[in-house]
Design a protein around this motif. Structure first.
Motif: not given
Length: 322
Positions: A3-17, A35-44
């Motif tokens: 279950x992924x719920x409202x998941x967000x990750x910022x790296x400085x100004x970059x919103x990866x997820x 696509x590449x850079x969509x945030x898949x690996x960060x989510x995993x």
């Protein structure tokens, strides 16, 4: 279940997820696409406790990875096929993993056989091809007989026979009741393997649907009859859009039963009636080519397309695999 719920990750100004939510259910292979850079690996990596979310939750069986008592028996993961000591054999690598996780050593032979590595088990990993290392990563992931499996590009480096083997294994694991989440760029293979797809772009969810529903969306009906002219008029009168090629008609806006009724009314003999499915690749491109909202991040800021910053280094604790 994942279950992924409202998941967000910022790296400085970059919103990866960016506010991502989806569910991967037991008994299904869920394709995680983007696509590449969509945030898949960060989510995993957030699912596996390797990256801390800025906000939201990533849960395995209702709990964060860090709170699982014995994660190696609940979730197996293979995010890359490079984390092996080159001087060790596959058998020794798996023995060490068993010892670290408190698993019986008999599991080593079981997973070697299941991943097709038995004959190469005593060779040093430095001599393995990429495809063989992919098999070893998967063997490590299923060592604890987990009911959740998370894989990132597992078909990378596999030859056609290996891809066929992987497809069969993932389908079998799902049929046994496992939750299988697979991130992949090999869309034709996903189309043959997955039950459900989650598509992301720019860190956001763009589609979450059963594969059969997605690839059927927008597909044309293919009709063949010697009475093509009369039937085309009837189908247009019924609200359909018709494109004719000799004795073939390509119909949108109607269902097969509508074609059947029109054929009955016009006494047209149908020699072919089927649906042309929209290819997953075409749908994927249509959904992911749109520009993100707001201005792009300035050049040189944040991580690369699939990087996850300093927190990328490391592996799941408590005996889990990365």
């Amino acid at each position: 279940m994942i279950s992924v719920e409202g998941l967000t990750k910022h790296f400085g100004p970059v919103r990866a997820v960016d506010g991502l939510s989806f569910t991967a259910r037991p008994g299904m292979v869920t394709g995680f696409l983007g696509p590449n850079g969509a945030g898949k690996t960060t989510t995993l990596r957030m699912l596996l406790g390797l990256v801390t979310p800025t906000s939201g939750r990533a849960l395995v069986n209702g709990r964060p990875y860090a709170e699982l008592d014995r994660p190696v028996t609940e979730v197996g993961a293979a995010l890359e096929a490079t984390g092996f000591h080159p001087g060790r054999s596959a058998r020794d690598h798996l023995r060490i993993a068993c010892t670290a996780a408190g698993l019986p050593e008999r599991r080593v032979d079981t997973v070697l056989e299941r991943t097709g590595l038995t004959t190469a088990a005593d060779r040093r990993v430095i001599g393995y091809s990429l495809g063989m290392r992919q098999r070893l990563a998967l063997a490590t992931a299923i060592l604890g007989e987990p009911r959740v499996l998370i894989l990132d590009e597992p078909a990378n480096g596999l030859d056609p026979a290996g891809v066929h083997w992987l497809r069969s294994l993932l389908r079998h694991l799902a049929e046994e009741g496992c939750t299988v989440l697979v991130s992949s760029h090999v869309l034709p293979e996903v189309e043959q393997t997955a039950d459900h797809v989650v598509i992301v772009a720019h860190g956001r969810l763009v589609r979450d649907a059963p594969l059969a529903e997605l690839v059927g969306a927008g597909g044309e009906l293919r009709v063949r009859t010697e009475q093509a002219g009369e039937l085309a008029v009837a189908l247009e009168n019924a609200g359909g859009r018709v494109r004719r090629e000799d004795d073939r008609l390509w119909v949108t806006g109607l269902e097969p039963e509508d074609v059947g009724r029109a054929a009955l009314d016009t006494r047209a003999v149908l020699t072919e009636l089927g649906r042309e499915r929209s290819a997953l690749e075409k749908i994927f491109l249509e959904l992911t080519m749109a520009e993100p909202d707001g201005p792009p991040a300035p050049p040189g800021t944040g991580p690369g397309p699939e990087e996850t910053g300093p927190e990328k280094v490391g592996a799941p604790g408590k005996g889990g695999q990365s």
